[in-house]
Scaffold this motif. Structure first.
Motif, PDB file in Angstrom:
ATOM      1  N   ALA A  44       6.366 -38.370   5.363  1.00  0.00           N
ATOM      2  CA  ALA A  44       6.467 -39.264   7.150  1.00  0.00           C
ATOM      3  C   ALA A  44       6.579 -37.402   7.849  1.00  0.00           C
ATOM      4  N   TRP A  45       6.340 -36.626   7.804  1.00  0.00           N
ATOM      5  CA  TRP A  45       6.874 -35.350   8.809  1.00  0.00           C
ATOM      6  C   TRP A  45       6.176 -35.591   9.363  1.00  0.00           C
ATOM      7  N   PRO A  46       6.116 -34.893  10.970  1.00  0.00           N
ATOM      8  CA  PRO A  46       4.154 -34.733  11.764  1.00  0.00           C
ATOM      9  C   PRO A  46       3.518 -33.887  10.772  1.00  0.00           C
ATOM     10  N   SER A  47       2.357 -34.042  11.296  1.00  0.00           N
ATOM     11  CA  SER A  47       1.370 -32.731  10.598  1.00  0.00           C
ATOM     12  C   SER A  47       1.112 -31.176  11.543  1.00  0.00           C
ATOM     13  N   PRO A  48       0.809 -30.989  10.763  1.00  0.00           N
ATOM     14  CA  PRO A  48       0.441 -28.999  11.304  1.00  0.00           C
ATOM     15  C   PRO A  48       0.181 -29.574  13.652  1.00  0.00           C
ATOM     16  N   TYR A  49      -0.141 -29.895  13.675  1.00  0.00           N
ATOM     17  CA  TYR A  49      -0.911 -30.032  14.231  1.00  0.00           C
ATOM     18  C   TYR A  49       0.306 -30.580  15.387  1.00  0.00           C
ATOM     19  N   TRP A  50       1.637 -31.355  15.001  1.00  0.00           N
ATOM     20  CA  TRP A  50       2.885 -31.718  16.704  1.00  0.00           C
ATOM     21  C   TRP A  50       2.718 -30.401  16.598  1.00  0.00           C
ATOM     22  N   PHE A  51       3.156 -29.108  16.241  1.00  0.00           N
ATOM     23  CA  PHE A  51       3.848 -27.578  15.995  1.00  0.00           C
ATOM     24  C   PHE A  51       2.745 -27.108  17.083  1.00  0.00           C
ATOM     25  N   ALA A  52       2.091 -27.145  17.071  1.00  0.00           N
ATOM     26  CA  ALA A  52       0.161 -26.835  18.418  1.00  0.00           C
ATOM     27  C   ALA A  52       0.438 -27.297  19.002  1.00  0.00           C
ATOM     28  N   ALA A  53       1.273 -28.640  19.302  1.00  0.00           N
ATOM     29  CA  ALA A  53       1.052 -29.223  19.893  1.00  0.00           C
ATOM     30  C   ALA A  53       2.705 -29.136  21.324  1.00  0.00           C
ATOM     31  N   MET A  54       3.383 -28.568  20.308  1.00  0.00           N
ATOM     32  CA  MET A  54       4.449 -28.585  21.368  1.00  0.00           C
ATOM     33  C   MET A  54       4.303 -26.900  22.012  1.00  0.00           C
ATOM     34  N   ARG A  55       3.497 -25.985  21.312  1.00  0.00           N
ATOM     35  CA  ARG A  55       3.689 -24.807  21.636  1.00  0.00           C
ATOM     36  C   ARG A  55       2.265 -25.203  22.919  1.00  0.00           C
ATOM     37  N   GLY A  56       1.436 -25.793  22.785  1.00  0.00           N
ATOM     38  CA  GLY A  56       0.022 -26.586  23.845  1.00  0.00           C
ATOM     39  C   GLY A  56       0.906 -26.797  24.761  1.00  0.00           C
ATOM     40  N   LEU A  57       1.882 -27.550  24.562  1.00  0.00           N
ATOM     41  CA  LEU A  57       2.419 -28.258  26.281  1.00  0.00           C
ATOM     42  C   LEU A  57       2.652 -27.499  27.483  1.00  0.00           C
ATOM     43  N   ARG A  58       3.126 -26.272  26.414  1.00  0.00           N
ATOM     44  CA  ARG A  58       3.423 -24.889  27.658  1.00  0.00           C
ATOM     45  C   ARG A  58       1.742 -24.571  28.759  1.00  0.00           C
ATOM     46  N   THR A  59       1.103 -24.689  28.143  1.00  0.00           N
ATOM     47  CA  THR A  59      -0.245 -23.905  29.094  1.00  0.00           C
ATOM     48  C   THR A  59      -1.383 -24.590  29.354  1.00  0.00           C
ATOM     49  N   ALA A  60      -0.966 -26.276  28.657  1.00  0.00           N
ATOM     50  CA  ALA A  60      -1.816 -26.829  29.133  1.00  0.00           C
ATOM     51  C   ALA A  60      -1.796 -27.795  30.433  1.00  0.00           C
TER      52      ALA A  60
ATOM     53  N   GLY B 150      -3.130 -31.408  32.725  1.00  0.00           N
ATOM     54  CA  GLY B 150      -4.464 -32.345  33.055  1.00  0.00           C
ATOM     55  C   GLY B 150      -4.337 -33.380  32.309  1.00  0.00           C
ATOM     56  N   GLU B 151      -5.501 -34.176  31.397  1.00  0.00           N
ATOM     57  CA  GLU B 151      -5.843 -34.065  29.824  1.00  0.00           C
ATOM     58  C   GLU B 151      -5.604 -33.497  28.540  1.00  0.00           C
ATOM     59  N   GLU B 152      -6.012 -32.910  28.942  1.00  0.00           N
ATOM     60  CA  GLU B 152      -5.104 -32.318  27.487  1.00  0.00           C
ATOM     61  C   GLU B 152      -3.660 -32.115  27.567  1.00  0.00           C
ATOM     62  N   ARG B 153      -3.037 -31.663  28.625  1.00  0.00           N
ATOM     63  CA  ARG B 153      -1.170 -32.070  28.004  1.00  0.00           C
ATOM     64  C   ARG B 153      -1.381 -33.602  27.711  1.00  0.00           C
ATOM     65  N   LYS B 154      -1.414 -33.912  28.478  1.00  0.00           N
ATOM     66  CA  LYS B 154      -1.295 -35.609  27.930  1.00  0.00           C
ATOM     67  C   LYS B 154      -1.574 -35.529  27.013  1.00  0.00           C
ATOM     68  N   ALA B 155      -2.059 -35.008  25.939  1.00  0.00           N
ATOM     69  CA  ALA B 155      -2.727 -35.237  24.551  1.00  0.00           C
ATOM     70  C   ALA B 155      -1.787 -34.562  23.649  1.00  0.00           C
ATOM     71  N   PHE B 156      -1.668 -33.641  23.777  1.00  0.00           N
ATOM     72  CA  PHE B 156      -0.074 -32.833  23.686  1.00  0.00           C
ATOM     73  C   PHE B 156       0.812 -33.630  23.631  1.00  0.00           C
ATOM     74  N   LEU B 157       1.193 -33.914  24.621  1.00  0.00           N
ATOM     75  CA  LEU B 157       2.519 -34.676  24.743  1.00  0.00           C
ATOM     76  C   LEU B 157       2.391 -35.963  24.325  1.00  0.00           C
ATOM     77  N   ASP B 158       1.466 -36.568  23.930  1.00  0.00           N
ATOM     78  CA  ASP B 158       1.274 -37.914  23.271  1.00  0.00           C
ATOM     79  C   ASP B 158       1.322 -37.781  21.266  1.00  0.00           C
ATOM     80  N   GLN B 159       0.436 -36.268  20.952  1.00  0.00           N
ATOM     81  CA  GLN B 159       1.193 -35.995  20.130  1.00  0.00           C
ATOM     82  C   GLN B 159       1.919 -35.393  19.740  1.00  0.00           C
ATOM     83  N   VAL B 160       3.045 -35.015  20.418  1.00  0.00           N
ATOM     84  CA  VAL B 160       4.507 -34.623  19.594  1.00  0.00           C
ATOM     85  C   VAL B 160       5.171 -35.577  20.221  1.00  0.00           C
ATOM     86  N   THR B 161       4.959 -36.949  20.787  1.00  0.00           N
ATOM     87  CA  THR B 161       5.830 -38.312  20.873  1.00  0.00           C
ATOM     88  C   THR B 161       5.426 -38.367  19.292  1.00  0.00           C
TER      89      THR B 161
END
Length: 141
Positions: free
Chosen positions: A11-27, A29-40
């Motif tokens: 059930a561990w979040p996909s590797p994209y979860w960790f990338a989304a955590m990093r992406g939140l820092r610089t994204a 608008g919509e890209e930031r929202k997508a990263f936030l949704d992935q982390v959530t």
């Protein structure tokens, strides 16, 4: 590896979860929202897995810190930095009550307390890392 460890890894979040955590820092608008949704979504999976695996006990594998606690716990410092930088609450009592309590217990444990980085110090370190990645001089204190 314990039976519960294997269940949670499924059930561990996909590797994209960790990338989304990093992406939140610089994204933005919509890209930031997508990263936030992935982390959530990843945290929701972990909340569910924690409930099933812990069976009401303090940690993923039971009464004591185990492999999965250490694996996820190693990200808690960065999770707190991400919350602070983005002004969001990722571990939220309303959405992830089990993980909130687990994080409190994990960070309060004597084996963890002395090695868990302070959020402010980790935040400053993240600024130095970000500057190095961009090729700029690190920020002055």
């Amino acid at each position: 590896m314990a039976k519960n460890d294997v269940k949670v890894l499924g059930a561990w979040p996909s590797p994209y979860w960790f990338a989304a955590m990093r992406g939140l820092r610089t994204a933005q608008g919509e890209e930031r929202k997508a990263f936030l949704d992935q982390v959530t979504e990843g945290l929701a999976l972990l909340e569910e897995a924690f409930g099933k695996c812990s069976k009401g006990k303090a940690f993923f594998g039971g009464d004591r810190i185990g492999l999965l606690d250490i694996a996820f716990g190693s990200f808690l410092g960065w999770l707190k930095v991400t919350e602070k930088v983005n002004g969001v609450k990722l571990l939220d009592e309303a959405k992830t009550p089990g993980l909130v309590k687990w994080a409190e217990r994990f960070c309060a444990d004597a084996a963890v307390k002395s090695v868990m980085p302070e959020t402010e110090k980790l935040l400053e370190f993240s600024k130095v890392l970000a500057a190095k990645m961009k090729g700029a001089p690190p920020p002055k204190n």
